[in-house]
Design a protein around this motif. Structure first.
Motif, short mmCIF file in Angstrom:
data_model
loop_
_atom_site.label_atom_id
_atom_site.label_comp_id
_atom_site.label_asym_id
_atom_site.label_seq_id
_atom_site.Cartn_x
_atom_site.Cartn_y
_atom_site.Cartn_z
N LYS A 177 -7.20 19.54 -10.33
CA LYS A 177 -7.35 19.37 -8.88
C LYS A 177 -8.56 18.50 -8.55
N ILE A 178 -9.68 18.77 -9.23
CA ILE A 178 -10.91 18.04 -8.92
C ILE A 178 -10.76 16.55 -9.23
N ALA A 204 -8.55 14.68 -6.91
CA ALA A 204 -9.27 14.41 -5.67
C ALA A 204 -10.25 13.26 -5.84
N GLU A 206 -16.78 19.05 -1.35
CA GLU A 206 -15.97 18.84 -0.15
C GLU A 206 -14.64 19.57 -0.23
N ASN A 207 -14.18 19.79 -1.45
CA ASN A 207 -12.88 20.43 -1.65
C ASN A 207 -12.99 21.88 -2.11
N HIS A 223 -3.05 20.40 -4.43
CA HIS A 223 -3.24 21.81 -4.82
C HIS A 223 -1.91 22.52 -4.97
N MET A 260 -4.98 16.56 -0.30
CA MET A 260 -5.49 17.62 -1.16
C MET A 260 -4.62 18.87 -1.07
N ASN A 261 -4.12 19.17 0.09
CA ASN A 261 -3.22 20.32 0.22
C ASN A 261 -1.98 20.13 -0.64
N GLU A 299 -7.56 15.32 3.41
CA GLU A 299 -7.32 16.76 3.44
C GLU A 299 -5.83 17.06 3.27
N SER A 357 -10.41 9.49 -3.90
CA SER A 357 -11.59 9.18 -3.08
C SER A 357 -12.40 8.00 -3.60
N VAL A 385 -17.35 15.06 -4.02
CA VAL A 385 -15.90 15.30 -3.85
C VAL A 385 -15.56 16.75 -4.16
#
Length: 392
Positions: free
Chosen positions: A379-380, A383, A324-325, A10, A6-7, A3, A387, A321
């Motif tokens: 972004k996807i 991520a 989840e995001n 982004h 991901m912040n 997380e 993962s 994934v």
């Protein structure tokens, strides 16, 4: 931990939106029809420099005289784990100048231009996925790129397909950054294609004075077209299209020559072999005595991309994934066009296709891409790469 990553991912992408658009524009304005080899080489040099600036070890693999080659690069080759691949092509189907003085037009949230969708937007996504990964200090596994300079030519007389299969072998998975579908579905199945070039030679003459002794090449070609159309079999997924017809020299003349090009889309290699036998039978039969048929079957080196358990598993993982995001899950569709996803799956590596920007009308003067999909998909897939330990 993810997380937190991901912040940062982004934030990085949001902060660099302007740079992403600028790079996309630079790349699109470098028009690169697959036969304009010097132009494709310029694109290749630009893309190569971008990845080398990020620490990739790159080389351009020769695929045959007169072609631009395939760009191959790897980042973190000594890291543990199997590499993840971002792949696609740098060439387009648009001749230079075909979009006029402004080949990068931004309008109502979309971008219009040659290759903006197919598939220069996908290359920009791949570049900024890596930039975002570097921003968070990613070092879990190698990342590899494979970008062809002759994909739109179907690698017909080149070694482009062999290069793809060799370089894709042994990877954990791959994302082919081809044109994204407008409905947000990723492509999990594609056809291959055969092209048939037919030349009918008859006996020319005056349409009135020589009607009984002339042998009309266009008429014979018309019979052949009707026979070829019967090869369409929707249950087998076989589509036969008459693409180009050239013939005749004047209204009062019996045409001595007619040339026709057929494009046949096929769901498997076995069906391709069956259709080749049928084409041989059709071309071996004359409807108008005295006409001569010459033909050649050109098989694409973009093999059928058939859905496997590995592809289904990869799509499920990517969707997990994405959700989840906070992103919508992707659908999975079959399409009629071919791509190097077929060569990647032939190498035994699970691959998802159409991972590039979303849009519509590629291969046409109306080609466009949705701008927001550039940021969203970067972004996807950043991520997803973060993962991948959960996918192994």
């Amino acid at each position: 931990m993810i997380e937190n990553y991901m912040n940062k991912i982004h934030a990085y992408i949001d902060d660099n939106r302007n740079d992403m658009i600028k790079d996309w524009e630079i790349l699109v304005r470098m028009e690169s029809h697959f036969e304009e080899v010097k132009n494709v080489q310029k694109v290749c040099a630009w893309v190569k420099e971008k990845f080398e600036e990020m620490g990739f070890e790159c080389r351009v693999e020769d695929v045959g005289d007169g072609w631009a080659g395939t760009l191959i690069g790897i980042w973190g080759k000594d890291r543990p784990g199997k590499p993840v691949i971002f792949s696609g092509h740098m060439d387009t189907v648009h001749r230079s100048g075909s979009f006029g003085d402004n080949p990068f037009l931004v309008k109502d949230g979309n971008v219009y231009g040659p290759g903006v969708l197919d598939m220069k937007g996908g290359i920009i996504i791949a570049i900024y996925v890596i930039k975002a990964l570097q921003e968070i200090g990613f070092h879990e596994r190698p990342v590899k790129i494979i970008f062809s300079g002759d994909e739109e030519y179907n690698h017909v007389t080149t070694t482009g397909a062999e290069v793809f299969k060799r370089e894709a072998k042994g990877a954990l998975c791959a994302f082919n950054m081809e044109s994204g579908n407008l409905n947000n579905a990723l492509t999990v199945q594609r056809k291959t294609s055969n092209t048939v070039h037919m030349k009918v030679t008859g006996v020319g003459g005056h349409a009135g004075n020589n009607f009984l002794i002339g042998k009309n090449a266009i008429n014979e070609a018309a019979y052949k077209i009707l026979d070829m159309l019967k090869l369409t079999d929707l249950e087998k997924g076989t589509y036969m299209n008459t693409s180009i017809i050239k013939g005749g020299s004047g209204n009062c003349a019996i045409p001595e020559l007619c040339e026709v090009v057929f494009n046949i889309r096929l769901a498997s290699g076995d069906e391709s072999e069956r259709i080749c036998r049928e084409v041989e039978r059709i071309m071996g039969t004359s409807h108008i005595e005295g006409t001569k048929i010459d033909y050649a079957i050109e098989k694409s080196n973009l093999p059928a991309y058939q859905k496997t358990e590995g592809i289904t598993h990869l799509l499920d993982f990517v969707n997990a994934v994405a959700t989840e995001n906070g992103f919508e899950p992707f659908g999975g569709i079959a399409v009629g066009g071919a791509s190097d996803a077929g060569n990647i799956i032939a190498a035994g590596t699970p691959v998802l296709c159409a991972c590039g920007v979303r849009g519509q009308y590629h291969h046409s003067a109306n080609e466009f891409a949705v701008i927001d999909s550039l940021y969203e998909r970067t972004k996807i897939f950043a991520a997803v790469v973060c993962s991948l330990s959960k996918f192994e």
